[in-house]
Design a protein around this motif. Structure first.
Motif, PDB file in Angstrom:
ATOM      1  N   ILE A   1       0.862  -1.172   0.000  1.00 56.72           N
ATOM      2  CA  ILE A   1       0.000   0.000   0.000  1.00 56.72           C
ATOM      3  C   ILE A   1       0.902   1.226   0.000  1.00 56.72           C
ATOM      4  N   ARG A   2       0.838   2.003  -1.048  1.00 54.34           N
ATOM      5  CA  ARG A   2       1.683   3.186  -1.170  1.00 54.34           C
ATOM      6  C   ARG A   2       0.838   4.445  -0.979  1.00 54.34           C
TER       7      ARG A   2
ATOM      8  N   PRO B   1      -2.079  16.261   0.618  1.00 53.18           N
ATOM      9  CA  PRO B   1      -3.087  16.758   1.559  1.00 53.18           C
ATOM     10  C   PRO B   1      -4.158  15.709   1.806  1.00 53.18           C
ATOM     11  N   PRO B   2      -4.801  15.739   2.968  1.00 56.61           N
ATOM     12  CA  PRO B   2      -5.852  14.773   3.243  1.00 56.61           C
ATOM     13  C   PRO B   2      -6.990  14.893   2.233  1.00 56.61           C
ATOM     14  N   THR B   3      -7.503  13.757   1.799  1.00 48.13           N
ATOM     15  CA  THR B   3      -8.612  13.774   0.857  1.00 48.13           C
ATOM     16  C   THR B   3      -9.930  13.829   1.604  1.00 48.13           C
ATOM     17  N   THR B   4     -10.913  14.482   1.011  1.00 48.34           N
ATOM     18  CA  THR B   4     -12.228  14.587   1.640  1.00 48.34           C
ATOM     19  C   THR B   4     -13.249  13.642   1.005  1.00 48.34           C
TER      20      THR B   4
ATOM     21  N   ARG C   1      -6.247  -0.200  -5.760  1.00 43.41           N
ATOM     22  CA  ARG C   1      -6.281   0.314  -7.137  1.00 43.41           C
ATOM     23  C   ARG C   1      -7.069   1.624  -7.218  1.00 43.41           C
ATOM     24  N   SER C   2      -8.162   1.711  -6.471  1.00 48.72           N
ATOM     25  CA  SER C   2      -8.950   2.948  -6.477  1.00 48.72           C
ATOM     26  C   SER C   2      -8.144   4.100  -5.883  1.00 48.72           C
ATOM     27  N   ARG C   3      -7.370   3.829  -4.852  1.00 49.24           N
ATOM     28  CA  ARG C   3      -6.514   4.870  -4.262  1.00 49.24           C
ATOM     29  C   ARG C   3      -5.435   5.294  -5.244  1.00 49.24           C
TER      30      ARG C   3
ATOM     31  N   ASN D   1      -2.980   8.086  -4.785  1.00 54.06           N
ATOM     32  CA  ASN D   1      -2.447   7.494  -3.554  1.00 54.06           C
ATOM     33  C   ASN D   1      -2.485   8.459  -2.368  1.00 54.06           C
ATOM     34  N   PRO D   2      -3.670   8.983  -2.028  1.00 56.45           N
ATOM     35  CA  PRO D   2      -3.740   9.868  -0.865  1.00 56.45           C
ATOM     36  C   PRO D   2      -3.564   9.083   0.430  1.00 56.45           C
ATOM     37  N   PRO D   3      -3.217   9.756   1.532  1.00 60.84           N
ATOM     38  CA  PRO D   3      -3.127   9.063   2.822  1.00 60.84           C
ATOM     39  C   PRO D   3      -4.489   8.492   3.219  1.00 60.84           C
TER      40      PRO D   3
END
Length: 218
Positions: free
Chosen positions: A36-37, A43-46, A101-103, A108-110
Motif C-alpha cells: 500500500i503506497r 493533503p488529506p482527501t475529503t 487500485r482505487s486509491r 495514492n492519498p493518505p
C-alpha cells in the motif's frame, strides 16, 4: 617464525527489510499480500470512491466449527472456528485489492481520518431462476439467508477498506447509507460487486477532528 595467518573478514549482516513511510504491507496473520503506497506529503482527501467489480459480496462474522487444534503453549484443545461463508475469503481479498487500485487512481492519498460517511451499493449475484413477470422481477431483492445479513456484508467490506488503505480504521465511519440490489435495480452494477463513496464530514483541522454529532449535516 611461522607465516602470519590473516584474520578472517568480519561478516556484515544483511540489511533488514524496512518499510518506508510511503509503503505498508497487509495480509492475514501478518503475511503481506500487496503493498500500500501513499504520498505522506499529499493533503488529506475529503472524498474517495472505491469500485469493486466482478466479485460477489460476502458476509463476515458467522462462524463454523472445523475441528480442534492443540495450543502448543498450554496443550489445550482449541476450537477451530472459520467463516461460514465460502465467499468471504475471495471477497475480502478482492475488495482490499480494488481499494488499493482505487486509491492509486486518486493519486495514492493518505488513509482518510476524521468523521467519515460511507455510501455503499452492493450488487449481488442473482438466482439462476428468475420470474418472467417484470413486476415480480422488479421487487425481487437479495433478502434471503443465502446473501447474509447486510451488516455482516458491510463488516467484511469495511475491514477490506482499512486493509487497502482507504481509511485509518473503520471506526472512523459514523454514518452509513447502504443497499443490496440485483443488477437490474437502479444504481446497480451490471455484474456483482460494490461501489463505495467515502466522504469526510468534518473540516480538516491541524488539531484533528473537532466535529460533534450535533453538528453533522443532515
Amino acid at each position: 617464525m611461522g607465516a602470519t595467518v590473516p584474520a578472517a573478514p568480519r561478516r556484515t549482516p544483511a540489511p533488514r527489510h524496512t518499510t518506508s513511510k510511503a509503503t505498508r504491507t497487509t495480509g492475514s496473520r501478518g503475511k503481506p499480500r500487496y503493498a500500500i503506497r501513499y504520498d505522506p506529503d499529499a493533503p488529506p482527501t475529503t472524498e474517495l470512491i472505491v469500485l469493486i467489480p466482478n466479485h460477489n459480496p460476502a458476509p463476515q462474522g458467522s462462524k463454523q466449527l472445523k475441528g480442534f487444534y492443540t495450543d502448543p503453549a498450554t496443550g489445550k484443545q482449541i476450537p477451530n472456528l472459520v467463516e461460514a461463508s465460502k465467499r468471504h475469503g475471495p471477497w475480502r481479498e478482492a475488495a482490499a485489492l480494488h481499494t488499493v487500485r482505487s486509491r492509486a487512481r486518486a493519486g495514492n492519498p493518505p488513509p482518510m481520518d476524521g468523521v467519515i460517511q460511507a455510501e455503499v451499493i452492493f450488487t449481488m449475484q442473482p438466482p439462476k431462476t428468475l420470474p418472467k413477470d417484470p413486476e415480480k422481477l422488479k421487487w425481487l431483492y437479495p433478502n434471503t439467508q443465502h446473501y447474509g445479513d447486510i451488516d455482516k456484508v458491510l463488516r467484511s467490506t469495511f475491514d477490506a477498506l482499512t486493509e487497502g488503505g482507504a481509511i485509518v480504521d473503520d471506526s472512523r465511519i459514523v454514518r452509513t447509507v447502504m443497499v443490496q440490489v440485483f443488477p437490474w435495480h437502479p444504481g446497480a452494477q451490471p455484474k456483482p460487486g460494490a461501489l463505495v463513496r467515502l466522504t469526510r464530514l468534518d473540516p480538516v483541522l491541524p488539531d484533528g477532528p473537532q466535529t460533534t454529532a450535533q453538528e453533522l449535516p443532515s
